[in-house]
Design an enzyme around this catalytic site. Structure first.
Site, PDB file in Angstrom:
ATOM      1  N   LYS A 181       0.864  -1.196   0.000  1.00  0.00           N
ATOM      2  CA  LYS A 181       0.000   0.000   0.000  1.00  0.00           C
ATOM      3  C   LYS A 181       0.887   1.229   0.000  1.00  0.00           C
ATOM      4  O   LYS A 181       1.763   1.377   0.874  1.00  0.00           O
ATOM      5  CB  LYS A 181      -0.874  -0.044   1.246  1.00  0.00           C
ATOM      6  CG  LYS A 181      -2.124   0.802   1.192  1.00  0.00           C
ATOM      7  CD  LYS A 181      -2.963   0.484   2.425  1.00  0.00           C
ATOM      8  CE  LYS A 181      -4.256   1.231   2.461  1.00  0.00           C
ATOM      9  NZ  LYS A 181      -4.935   1.025   3.750  1.00  0.00           N
TER      10      LYS A 181
HETATM   11  O1  G3P Z   1      -8.886   2.207   4.877  1.00  0.00           O
HETATM   12  C1  G3P Z   1      -8.760   3.545   5.192  1.00  0.00           C
HETATM   13  C2  G3P Z   1      -9.478   3.831   6.440  1.00  0.00           C
HETATM   14  O2  G3P Z   1      -8.885   3.144   7.496  1.00  0.00           O
HETATM   15  C3  G3P Z   1      -9.610   5.264   6.797  1.00  0.00           C
HETATM   16  O3  G3P Z   1     -10.742   5.316   7.561  1.00  0.00           O
HETATM   17  O4  G3P Z   1     -12.260   6.167   9.251  1.00  0.00           O
HETATM   18  O5  G3P Z   1      -9.804   6.750   9.353  1.00  0.00           O
HETATM   19  O6  G3P Z   1     -11.271   7.734   7.612  1.00  0.00           O
HETATM   20  P1  G3P Z   1     -11.034   6.575   8.494  1.00  0.00           P
END
Ligand code: G3P
Length: 221
Positions: free
Chosen positions: A83
């Site tokens: 990634k």
């Molecule tokens: O996969 C990306 C994700 O973990 C981001 O999520 O909730 O931190 O915006 P968030």
């Protein structure tokens, strides 16, 4: 639509994997940090438990560091997807890894143009963060529609991996649009399992069965 779990929490990964729900896992440095343990152990365990793609993220911001880290991450298993962030160096690393047959997930995608460029660089997955767009008053799901249309127009093989998912409605909308993958926090997957009428219905069945047993004490299934 494939379902990935967006976590480095081994308990959650085992729980949902035992139900046969998981096609893969996505992690990031914040999710690793949240678990607090040694990330090496987490990466070893996750890649053993899960047969499908496991995204492990580089933390270098320049090309040669990303290449070194990506190669080390791939030592955890053949199912590791490297990634990389949506930057110039990230796309250069994406191009190099993809040319060597190493799958790449380009993360932190917030526009259709970024998704288009990541696809051109050979990414296996692009990760648009829809929840974070919603947070700033933009329509995250509209980005998924745009990317879907663009990838369909040109028959890109790159898969749309919907990330930063916050609630079950995001999942239904992603499936309607035809996104390839959603990556879900364990809490969202838990919510998808439940419905109040399922619980009420089960409670009623069990109460009725208890009544029947009072009259027929030897009855068992
Ligand atoms: O996969 C990306 C994700 O973990 C981001 O999520 O909730 O931190 O915006 P968030």
């Amino acid at each position: 639509m494939k379902i990935f779990l967006d976590t480095a929490n081994l308990e959650s990964i085992k729980k949902f994997n035992d139900m046969g729900l998981l096609d893969g896992i996505t992690t990031n440095p914040s999710l690793m940090s949240k678990e607090g343990g040694n990330p090496k152990n987490a990466m070893e365990e996750i890649t053993k438990i899960i047969q499908g793609d496991v995204s492990l993220e580089v933390v270098s911001t320049e090309y040669s560091g990303m290449m070194d880290e990506g190669k080390r991450l791939r030592e955890y298993g053949d199912n590791v997807v490297v990634k990389v962030p949506m930057t110039s160096d990230g796309l250069k690393a994406c191009k190099s890894f993809s040319s060597q047959g190493i799958p790449v997930n380009v993360t932190l995608i917030f526009s259709a143009n970024q998704a288009l460029l990541a696809a051109k660089s050979g990414a296996k997955y692009v990760s648009p963060f829809i929840g974070r767009l919603d947070d700033i008053g933009q329509d995250g799901m509209n980005l998924i529609k745009e990317i879907k249309e663009i990838f369909s127009n040109y028959d890109f093989k790159t898969q749309i991996l919907v990330a930063s998912v916050r609630h079950p409605l995001h999942v239904i909308d992603s499936a309607k649009i035809g996104a390839d993958v959603v990556t879900l926090p364990p809490g969202v997957l838990d919510k998808m399992l439940q419905h109040p009428l399922t619980k009420i219905g089960l409670d009623n069945f069990l109460a009725d069965w208890e009544k029947l047993k009072q009259k027929n004490p030897d009855t068992k299934i």
